[in-house]
Motif scaffolding. Structure first.
Motif, PDB file in Angstrom:
ATOM      1  N   ALA A  86       1.443  19.142   5.874  1.00 37.86           N
ATOM      2  CA  ALA A  86       0.591  17.960   5.942  1.00 37.86           C
ATOM      3  C   ALA A  86       1.055  16.922   4.923  1.00 37.86           C
ATOM      4  CB  ALA A  86      -0.863  18.337   5.671  1.00 37.86           C
ATOM      5  N   ARG A  87       0.673  15.687   5.200  1.00 41.81           N
ATOM      6  CA  ARG A  87       1.011  14.560   4.336  1.00 41.81           C
ATOM      7  C   ARG A  87      -0.261  13.800   3.987  1.00 41.81           C
ATOM      8  NH1 ARG A  87       3.737  12.242   7.988  1.00 41.81           N
ATOM      9  NH2 ARG A  87       5.708  13.162   7.430  1.00 41.81           N
ATOM     10  N   VAL A  88      -0.413  13.393   2.722  1.00 44.10           N
ATOM     11  CA  VAL A  88      -1.531  12.544   2.319  1.00 44.10           C
ATOM     12  C   VAL A  88      -1.254  11.147   2.870  1.00 44.10           C
ATOM     13  CG1 VAL A  88      -2.794  11.527   0.377  1.00 44.10           C
ATOM     14  CG2 VAL A  88      -1.937  13.887   0.219  1.00 44.10           C
ATOM     15  N   VAL A  89      -2.190  10.628   3.686  1.00 42.03           N
ATOM     16  CA  VAL A  89      -1.979   9.312   4.299  1.00 42.03           C
ATOM     17  C   VAL A  89      -2.910   8.238   3.752  1.00 42.03           C
ATOM     18  CG1 VAL A  89      -0.886  10.143   6.412  1.00 42.03           C
ATOM     19  CG2 VAL A  89      -3.364   9.966   6.313  1.00 42.03           C
ATOM     20  N   TRP A  90      -3.988   8.647   3.104  1.00 42.64           N
ATOM     21  CA  TRP A  90      -4.856   7.686   2.415  1.00 42.64           C
ATOM     22  C   TRP A  90      -5.718   8.420   1.411  1.00 42.64           C
ATOM     23  CZ3 TRP A  90     -10.260   7.786   3.061  1.00 42.64           C
ATOM     24  CH2 TRP A  90     -10.735   8.535   4.134  1.00 42.64           C
ATOM     25  N   VAL A  91      -6.154   7.692   0.385  1.00 38.54           N
ATOM     26  CA  VAL A  91      -6.921   8.279  -0.708  1.00 38.54           C
ATOM     27  C   VAL A  91      -8.153   7.412  -0.967  1.00 38.54           C
ATOM     28  CG1 VAL A  91      -6.870   8.956  -3.144  1.00 38.54           C
ATOM     29  CG2 VAL A  91      -4.801   9.191  -1.750  1.00 38.54           C
ATOM     30  N   ARG A  92      -9.300   8.048  -1.100  1.00 41.14           N
ATOM     31  CA  ARG A  92     -10.542   7.350  -1.458  1.00 41.14           C
ATOM     32  C   ARG A  92     -10.823   7.681  -2.930  1.00 41.14           C
ATOM     33  NH1 ARG A  92     -15.155   9.300   1.890  1.00 41.14           N
ATOM     34  NH2 ARG A  92     -14.291   7.998   3.525  1.00 41.14           N
ATOM     35  N   ARG A  93     -10.449   6.758  -3.808  1.00 40.14           N
ATOM     36  CA  ARG A  93     -10.571   6.984  -5.253  1.00 40.14           C
ATOM     37  C   ARG A  93     -11.943   6.618  -5.807  1.00 40.14           C
ATOM     38  NH1 ARG A  93      -5.794   8.512  -6.929  1.00 40.14           N
ATOM     39  NH2 ARG A  93      -3.955   7.794  -5.816  1.00 40.14           N
ATOM     40  N   PHE A  94     -12.519   5.535  -5.337  1.00 37.92           N
ATOM     41  CA  PHE A  94     -13.779   5.039  -5.888  1.00 37.92           C
ATOM     42  C   PHE A  94     -14.786   4.849  -4.753  1.00 37.92           C
ATOM     43  CE2 PHE A  94     -10.246   3.434  -8.477  1.00 37.92           C
ATOM     44  CZ  PHE A  94     -10.517   4.106  -9.658  1.00 37.92           C
ATOM     45  N   PRO A  95     -15.372   5.946  -4.297  1.00 41.16           N
ATOM     46  CA  PRO A  95     -16.267   5.862  -3.141  1.00 41.16           C
ATOM     47  C   PRO A  95     -17.597   5.203  -3.484  1.00 41.16           C
ATOM     48  CG  PRO A  95     -16.311   8.062  -4.058  1.00 41.16           C
ATOM     49  CD  PRO A  95     -15.251   7.307  -4.816  1.00 41.16           C
ATOM     50  N   GLU A  96     -18.167   4.582  -2.472  1.00 41.28           N
ATOM     51  CA  GLU A  96     -19.532   4.062  -2.561  1.00 41.28           C
ATOM     52  C   GLU A  96     -20.459   5.146  -2.027  1.00 41.28           C
ATOM     53  OE1 GLU A  96     -20.553   1.086  -3.735  1.00 41.28           O
ATOM     54  OE2 GLU A  96     -18.490   0.589  -4.286  1.00 41.28           O
ATOM     55  N   PRO A  97     -21.575   5.414  -2.697  1.00 37.76           N
ATOM     56  CA  PRO A  97     -22.508   6.434  -2.181  1.00 37.76           C
ATOM     57  C   PRO A  97     -22.940   6.091  -0.762  1.00 37.76           C
ATOM     58  CG  PRO A  97     -23.115   5.751  -4.396  1.00 37.76           C
ATOM     59  CD  PRO A  97     -22.018   4.839  -3.945  1.00 37.76           C
ATOM     60  N   PRO A  98     -23.025   7.031   0.137  1.00 41.07           N
ATOM     61  CA  PRO A  98     -22.967   8.480  -0.043  1.00 41.07           C
ATOM     62  C   PRO A  98     -21.572   9.074   0.169  1.00 41.07           C
ATOM     63  CG  PRO A  98     -23.690   8.021   2.175  1.00 41.07           C
ATOM     64  CD  PRO A  98     -23.455   6.678   1.496  1.00 41.07           C
ATOM     65  N   GLU A  99     -20.526   8.240   0.236  1.00 47.40           N
ATOM     66  CA  GLU A  99     -19.175   8.759   0.442  1.00 47.40           C
ATOM     67  C   GLU A  99     -18.744   9.630  -0.734  1.00 47.40           C
ATOM     68  OE1 GLU A  99     -16.961   5.138   0.924  1.00 47.40           O
ATOM     69  OE2 GLU A  99     -17.147   5.248   3.097  1.00 47.40           O
ATOM     70  N   GLN A 100     -17.739  10.480  -0.477  1.00 47.77           N
ATOM     71  CA  GLN A 100     -17.199  11.362  -1.500  1.00 47.77           C
ATOM     72  C   GLN A 100     -15.752  10.980  -1.770  1.00 47.77           C
ATOM     73  OE1 GLN A 100     -18.066  14.971   0.868  1.00 47.77           O
ATOM     74  NE2 GLN A 100     -19.082  15.693  -0.989  1.00 47.77           N
ATOM     75  N   PRO A 101     -15.262  11.220  -2.996  1.00 50.59           N
ATOM     76  CA  PRO A 101     -13.840  11.013  -3.242  1.00 50.59           C
ATOM     77  C   PRO A 101     -13.041  12.045  -2.463  1.00 50.59           C
ATOM     78  CG  PRO A 101     -14.857  12.071  -5.138  1.00 50.59           C
ATOM     79  CD  PRO A 101     -15.960  11.747  -4.167  1.00 50.59           C
ATOM     80  N   GLY A 102     -11.848  11.680  -2.066  1.00 52.55           N
ATOM     81  CA  GLY A 102     -11.015  12.630  -1.345  1.00 52.55           C
ATOM     82  C   GLY A 102      -9.798  11.972  -0.728  1.00 52.55           C
ATOM     83  N   MET A 103      -9.173  12.704   0.201  1.00 54.94           N
ATOM     84  CA  MET A 103      -7.904  12.273   0.797  1.00 54.94           C
ATOM     85  C   MET A 103      -7.888  12.564   2.282  1.00 54.94           C
ATOM     86  SD  MET A 103      -5.587  14.187  -2.050  1.00 54.94           S
ATOM     87  CE  MET A 103      -6.615  15.649  -1.910  1.00 54.94           C
ATOM     88  N   GLY A 104      -7.320  11.648   3.024  1.00 54.01           N
ATOM     89  CA  GLY A 104      -7.036  11.897   4.425  1.00 54.01           C
ATOM     90  C   GLY A 104      -5.638  12.489   4.527  1.00 54.01           C
ATOM     91  N   ILE A 105      -5.521  13.631   5.198  1.00 51.72           N
ATOM     92  CA  ILE A 105      -4.198  14.228   5.402  1.00 51.72           C
ATOM     93  C   ILE A 105      -3.881  14.252   6.888  1.00 51.72           C
ATOM     94  CG2 ILE A 105      -4.264  15.621   3.299  1.00 51.72           C
ATOM     95  CD1 ILE A 105      -4.789  18.096   5.158  1.00 51.72           C
ATOM     96  N   GLU A 106      -2.595  14.171   7.177  1.00 51.10           N
ATOM     97  CA  GLU A 106      -2.090  14.215   8.545  1.00 51.10           C
ATOM     98  C   GLU A 106      -1.239  15.467   8.683  1.00 51.10           C
ATOM     99  OE1 GLU A 106       0.636  11.114  10.962  1.00 51.10           O
ATOM    100  OE2 GLU A 106       1.275  11.554   8.922  1.00 51.10           O
ATOM    101  N   PHE A 107      -1.485  16.233   9.742  1.00 49.94           N
ATOM    102  CA  PHE A 107      -0.636  17.397  10.023  1.00 49.94           C
ATOM    103  C   PHE A 107       0.637  16.880  10.678  1.00 49.94           C
ATOM    104  CE2 PHE A 107      -4.976  19.389  11.051  1.00 49.94           C
ATOM    105  CZ  PHE A 107      -5.214  19.703   9.724  1.00 49.94           C
TER     106      PHE A 107
END
Length: 127
Positions: A86-107
């Motif tokens: 998998a590859r990291v394709v986007w990153v959420r560094r500073f989420p607005e509530p109720p979102e969570q920090p994390g990463m979108g990965i692509e297989f």
């Protein structure tokens, strides 16, 4: 550690933003074990959602766009163990509530069998 079967399917969606997904994501909490492609390190993430093309991993530890991983995940309904690159394709560094920090990965590499098992798991999960 997570050697892929010799026959893999290319499932890359290169250049696609998370707004332009090819596959619908299904909310699913799965533990994802990851290493870099050289087998170094050991990271554990939780998925918030998953699709045939990738997943969103919730985490306070964020990787960089373009980083690649060998991942292993066990499907909650069937218990199937899936392996992919998998590859990291986007990153959420500073989420607005109720979102969570994390990463979108692509297989980008998934064996035919694992792709079929993932597809079956997703079909069984949709209400």
């Amino acid at each position: 550690m997570f050697g892929l079967a010799s026959r893999c399917v290319n499932v890359s969606n290169s250049g696609m933003s998370h707004e332009q997904r090819r596959h619908a994501r299904i909310a699913m909490n799965v533990t994802v074990h990851a290493r870099d492609l050289h087998g170094q390190g050991q990271l554990v993430f939780a998925s918030a959602d998953i699709s045939l093309g990738g997943a969103f991993l919730t985490s306070d530890l964020l990787l960089e766009d373009g980083e690649t991983l060998d991942i292993e995940l066990r499907m909650p309904r069937s218990g199937s163990l899936l392996q992919a690159e998998a590859r990291v394709v986007w990153v959420r560094r500073f989420p607005e509530p109720p979102e969570q920090p994390g990463m979108g990965i692509e297989f980008f590499a998934l064996s035919d069998g694992d792709r079929e098992r993932l597809n079956a798991e997703l079909r069984e999960t949709v209400p």
